[in-house]
Enzyme design. Sequence first.
Site, PDB file in Angstrom:
ATOM      1  N   THR A  13       0.887  -1.176   0.016  1.00 27.08           N
ATOM      2  CA  THR A  13      -0.030  -0.040   0.257  1.00 27.08           C
ATOM      3  C   THR A  13       0.834   1.184  -0.129  1.00 27.08           C
ATOM      4  OG1 THR A  13      -1.566   1.211   1.294  1.00 27.08           O
ATOM      5  CG2 THR A  13      -0.171  -0.107   2.475  1.00 27.08           C
ATOM      6  N   ASP A  14       0.243   2.567  -0.455  1.00 26.75           N
ATOM      7  CA  ASP A  14       0.832   3.683  -0.650  1.00 26.75           C
ATOM      8  C   ASP A  14       0.967   4.129   1.008  1.00 26.75           C
ATOM      9  OD1 ASP A  14      -1.737   4.403  -0.019  1.00 26.75           O
ATOM     10  OD2 ASP A  14      -1.596   5.964  -1.698  1.00 26.75           O
ATOM     11  N   GLU A  15       0.211   3.502   2.090  1.00 25.04           N
ATOM     12  CA  GLU A  15       0.247   4.238   3.238  1.00 25.04           C
ATOM     13  C   GLU A  15       1.499   4.124   4.198  1.00 25.04           C
ATOM     14  OE1 GLU A  15      -3.158   3.419   5.721  1.00 25.04           O
ATOM     15  OE2 GLU A  15      -4.603   3.489   4.020  1.00 25.04           O
ATOM     16  N   TYR A  71      -1.896  -0.394  10.881  1.00 25.48           N
ATOM     17  CA  TYR A  71      -2.162  -1.139   9.549  1.00 25.48           C
ATOM     18  C   TYR A  71      -0.871  -0.795   8.819  1.00 25.48           C
ATOM     19  CZ  TYR A  71      -3.419  -1.636   4.697  1.00 25.48           C
ATOM     20  OH  TYR A  71      -3.583  -2.022   3.271  1.00 25.48           O
ATOM     21  N   LYS A 121       2.194  -3.203   7.399  1.00 23.79           N
ATOM     22  CA  LYS A 121       2.350  -3.330   5.857  1.00 23.79           C
ATOM     23  C   LYS A 121       3.916  -2.907   5.490  1.00 23.79           C
ATOM     24  CE  LYS A 121      -0.023  -4.399   2.949  1.00 23.79           C
ATOM     25  NZ  LYS A 121      -0.473  -6.071   2.423  1.00 23.79           N
TER      26      LYS A 121
HETATM   27  P1  NAD Z   1      -9.651  -7.406   2.047  1.00 25.88           P
HETATM   28  O1  NAD Z   1      -9.784  -7.165   3.546  1.00 25.88           O
HETATM   29  O2  NAD Z   1     -11.015  -7.015   1.379  1.00 25.88           O
HETATM   30  O3  NAD Z   1      -9.161  -8.755   1.941  1.00 25.88           O
HETATM   31  C1  NAD Z   1      -8.312  -9.519   2.428  1.00 25.88           C
HETATM   32  C2  NAD Z   1      -8.473 -11.025   2.588  1.00 25.88           C
HETATM   33  O4  NAD Z   1      -7.414 -11.596   2.994  1.00 25.88           O
HETATM   34  C3  NAD Z   1      -9.825 -11.596   2.825  1.00 25.88           C
HETATM   35  O5  NAD Z   1     -10.282 -12.445   1.595  1.00 25.88           O
HETATM   36  C4  NAD Z   1      -9.573 -12.477   4.084  1.00 25.88           C
HETATM   37  O6  NAD Z   1     -10.212 -13.498   4.341  1.00 25.88           O
HETATM   38  C5  NAD Z   1      -7.720 -12.887   3.871  1.00 25.88           C
HETATM   39  N1  NAD Z   1      -7.257 -12.991   4.847  1.00 25.88           N
HETATM   40  C6  NAD Z   1      -7.191 -12.176   6.171  1.00 25.88           C
HETATM   41  N2  NAD Z   1      -6.500 -12.649   7.105  1.00 25.88           N
HETATM   42  C7  NAD Z   1      -6.016 -13.803   6.716  1.00 25.88           C
HETATM   43  C8  NAD Z   1      -5.067 -14.980   6.864  1.00 25.88           C
HETATM   44  N3  NAD Z   1      -4.298 -14.907   8.211  1.00 25.88           N
HETATM   45  N4  NAD Z   1      -4.728 -16.057   6.347  1.00 25.88           N
HETATM   46  C9  NAD Z   1      -5.453 -16.020   4.925  1.00 25.88           C
HETATM   47  N5  NAD Z   1      -6.304 -15.024   4.522  1.00 25.88           N
HETATM   48  C10 NAD Z   1      -6.590 -14.011   5.297  1.00 25.88           C
HETATM   49  O7  NAD Z   1      -8.496  -6.427   1.486  1.00 25.88           O
HETATM   50  P2  NAD Z   1      -8.327  -5.707  -0.142  1.00 25.88           P
HETATM   51  O8  NAD Z   1      -8.680  -4.521   0.404  1.00 25.88           O
HETATM   52  O9  NAD Z   1      -8.606  -6.544  -0.915  1.00 25.88           O
HETATM   53  O10 NAD Z   1      -6.830  -5.598   0.177  1.00 25.88           O
HETATM   54  C11 NAD Z   1      -5.870  -6.934  -0.369  1.00 25.88           C
HETATM   55  C12 NAD Z   1      -4.455  -6.299  -0.073  1.00 25.88           C
HETATM   56  O11 NAD Z   1      -4.231  -5.126  -1.055  1.00 25.88           O
HETATM   57  C13 NAD Z   1      -3.779  -5.935   1.226  1.00 25.88           C
HETATM   58  O12 NAD Z   1      -2.633  -6.570   1.276  1.00 25.88           O
HETATM   59  C14 NAD Z   1      -4.021  -4.614   1.254  1.00 25.88           C
HETATM   60  O13 NAD Z   1      -3.094  -4.081   2.282  1.00 25.88           O
HETATM   61  C15 NAD Z   1      -3.441  -4.310  -0.155  1.00 25.88           C
HETATM   62  N6  NAD Z   1      -3.987  -2.983  -0.584  1.00 25.88           N
HETATM   63  C16 NAD Z   1      -5.254  -2.686  -0.357  1.00 25.88           C
HETATM   64  C17 NAD Z   1      -5.656  -1.150  -0.838  1.00 25.88           C
HETATM   65  C18 NAD Z   1      -7.287  -0.972  -0.790  1.00 25.88           C
HETATM   66  O14 NAD Z   1      -7.381   0.234  -1.380  1.00 25.88           O
HETATM   67  N7  NAD Z   1      -8.177  -1.827  -0.424  1.00 25.88           N
HETATM   68  C19 NAD Z   1      -4.752  -0.527  -1.705  1.00 25.88           C
HETATM   69  C20 NAD Z   1      -3.522  -0.863  -1.840  1.00 25.88           C
HETATM   70  C21 NAD Z   1      -2.951  -2.169  -1.299  1.00 25.88           C
HETATM   71  O1  DAU Z   2      -4.114   3.978   0.336  1.00 25.46           O
HETATM   72  C1  DAU Z   2      -4.390   2.804   0.402  1.00 25.46           C
HETATM   73  C2  DAU Z   2      -5.020   2.449   1.351  1.00 25.46           C
HETATM   74  O2  DAU Z   2      -6.488   2.789   1.035  1.00 25.46           O
HETATM   75  C3  DAU Z   2      -5.234   0.426   1.842  1.00 25.46           C
HETATM   76  O3  DAU Z   2      -3.935   0.176   2.047  1.00 25.46           O
HETATM   77  C4  DAU Z   2      -6.232   0.421   2.579  1.00 25.46           C
HETATM   78  O4  DAU Z   2      -6.459  -0.996   2.947  1.00 25.46           O
HETATM   79  C5  DAU Z   2      -7.838   0.730   2.381  1.00 25.46           C
HETATM   80  O5  DAU Z   2      -8.234   0.509   3.365  1.00 25.46           O
HETATM   81  C6  DAU Z   2      -7.518   2.522   2.304  1.00 25.46           C
HETATM   82  O6  DAU Z   2      -7.138   3.192   3.487  1.00 25.46           O
HETATM   83  P1  DAU Z   2      -8.026   4.570   3.907  1.00 25.46           P
HETATM   84  O7  DAU Z   2      -7.844   4.628   5.396  1.00 25.46           O
HETATM   85  O8  DAU Z   2      -7.482   5.432   3.078  1.00 25.46           O
HETATM   86  O9  DAU Z   2      -9.482   3.998   3.564  1.00 25.46           O
HETATM   87  P2  DAU Z   2     -10.748   4.383   3.996  1.00 25.46           P
HETATM   88  O10 DAU Z   2     -12.016   4.045   3.170  1.00 25.46           O
HETATM   89  O11 DAU Z   2     -11.102   3.546   5.445  1.00 25.46           O
HETATM   90  O12 DAU Z   2     -11.081   5.944   4.132  1.00 25.46           O
HETATM   91  C7  DAU Z   2     -10.948   6.631   3.081  1.00 25.46           C
HETATM   92  C8  DAU Z   2     -10.800   8.288   3.692  1.00 25.46           C
HETATM   93  O13 DAU Z   2     -12.108   8.162   4.124  1.00 25.46           O
HETATM   94  C9  DAU Z   2     -10.083   8.522   4.949  1.00 25.46           C
HETATM   95  O14 DAU Z   2      -9.483   9.506   4.970  1.00 25.46           O
HETATM   96  C10 DAU Z   2     -10.713   7.990   6.121  1.00 25.46           C
HETATM   97  C11 DAU Z   2     -12.094   8.635   5.553  1.00 25.46           C
HETATM   98  N1  DAU Z   2     -13.340   8.025   6.349  1.00 25.46           N
HETATM   99  C12 DAU Z   2     -13.385   6.841   6.171  1.00 25.46           C
HETATM  100  C13 DAU Z   2     -14.545   6.134   6.772  1.00 25.46           C
HETATM  101  C14 DAU Z   2     -14.523   4.593   6.883  1.00 25.46           C
HETATM  102  C15 DAU Z   2     -14.420   8.878   6.697  1.00 25.46           C
HETATM  103  O15 DAU Z   2     -14.342   9.921   6.555  1.00 25.46           O
HETATM  104  N2  DAU Z   2     -15.702   8.377   7.382  1.00 25.46           N
HETATM  105  C16 DAU Z   2     -15.814   6.688   7.372  1.00 25.46           C
HETATM  106  O16 DAU Z   2     -16.938   6.370   7.954  1.00 25.46           O
END
Ligand code: NAD
Ligand code: DAU
Length: 347
Positions: free
Chosen positions: A130-132, A155, A159
């Site tokens: 992730t970019d975080e 988180y 990562k």
């Molecule tokens: P998600 O939470 O939707 O899915 C995570 C999956 O991992 C689920 O299916 C869960 O059952 C599985 N999992 C969790 N713990 C596990 C364990 N101990 N063993 C096996 N499986 C397990 O997550 P996502 O949003 O699809 O993100 C996927 C990946 O991409 C993550 O590594 C996240 O850090 C990264 N990522 C997410 C975003 C985003 O915006 N969602 C952006 C950049 C990177």
């Molecule tokens: O940047 C990549 C990341 O983006 C991934 O690595 C994470 O897995 C993914 O969850 C996401 O993280 P964020 O914290 O940016 O996403 P989230 O959707 O939780 O929040 C987006 C923005 O919205 C953030 O500034 C917090 C705000 N927010 C979020 C929620 C859930 C609110 O204002 N209200 C809310 O209820």
Amino acid sequence: MKILITGGAGFIGSHVIRQFVNNYPEYHIFNLDALTYAGNLENLKDIEQSSNYSFLKGDITDESFINTIFEEHRFEGVIHLAAESHVDRSITDPLAFAKTNILGTMVLLNAFKNLWNDNWEGKRFYHVSTDEVYGTLGNTGLFTETTPYDPNSPYSASKASSDHFVRAYGETYGMPYVISNCSNNYGPNHFPEKLIPLFINNIINNKSLPVYGDGNYTRDWLYVIDHARAIDLVFHKGSNHETYNIGGFNEWKNIDLVRLLCKLMDQQLGREEGNSERLITYVKDRPGHDLRYAIDASKINKALGWAPSVTFEEGLDKTIDWYLANEEWLQHVTSGAYQDYYKKQYQ
Ligand code: NAD
Ligand code: DAU
């Protein structure tokens, strides 16, 4: 080629599984997922009968199970997405993030190292990150691949740590790896704890839209299928021991994004303009809330020719259409434990 994709029942993982199962009939794709609250096999109904696909239920932190499946199937490629992924949950339960994201990644790295034992030709470990990990930007600037790591939430710290272990296995054991660091994804199958699907679900149900702080936080949004395409490219064409940043060239302040979402939802639901905006409620801020993320994706663009294919308005339209057409999916994932989570987080 036998490829293990972890976290394939989750949001991004399910799109990556579909991308590989449909485009590479010559591969066998194994989906390993523990099916936590975020994992859902309904995400994969359309491909679950494919002959080049198998599902393995298990936990990446379970060392003996992981070693057994690596010995049995001899995966040549690993694409690792399984993780605890929600920042808010990492604030209330940081240890769960250390366990899955750090220890789980190490267990996979170790199993891969022990299986191939220096015989690295044709092997690859791909860590999806992730970019975080870069922390927060001020009002200007972009994250590049050389921006120093500076994570702020449990988180992002977990990562960042897992990224470091992947690099360390590359340096110490010569393991061929690639890492990508992506910005915020959105699209179908997104669990409704994250901003966009949570707000879509609340608008459908006329529930308040809890905007953290003043809403002036910025994220860079990418349609999930464009991320899956990027992962395919990096896996096949990325250079060993390299990192690629992936982003949407698409920065939005939360409050502007929420207003746009309200407008599009009112149109799609046939509601009067302004109806959903009335649901916006400013609530207590997230602790350690990163002000702004924005990715410089020029490296993957120049090196691999990747660019987003979908504009934000197109992507949001497709996403809203999907949620409106899949109310049953929404109902399944928002029953039971979700209600408890929602109460604890927002009341
Ligand atoms: P998600 O939470 O939707 O899915 C995570 C999956 O991992 C689920 O299916 C869960 O059952 C599985 N999992 C969790 N713990 C596990 C364990 N101990 N063993 C096996 N499986 C397990 O997550 P996502 O949003 O699809 O993100 C996927 C990946 O991409 C993550 O590594 C996240 O850090 C990264 N990522 C997410 C975003 C985003 O915006 N969602 C952006 C950049 C990177
Ligand atoms: O940047 C990549 C990341 O983006 C991934 O690595 C994470 O897995 C993914 O969850 C996401 O993280 P964020 O914290 O940016 O996403 P989230 O959707 O939780 O929040 C987006 C923005 O919205 C953030 O500034 C917090 C705000 N927010 C979020 C929620 C859930 C609110 O204002 N209200 C809310 O209820």
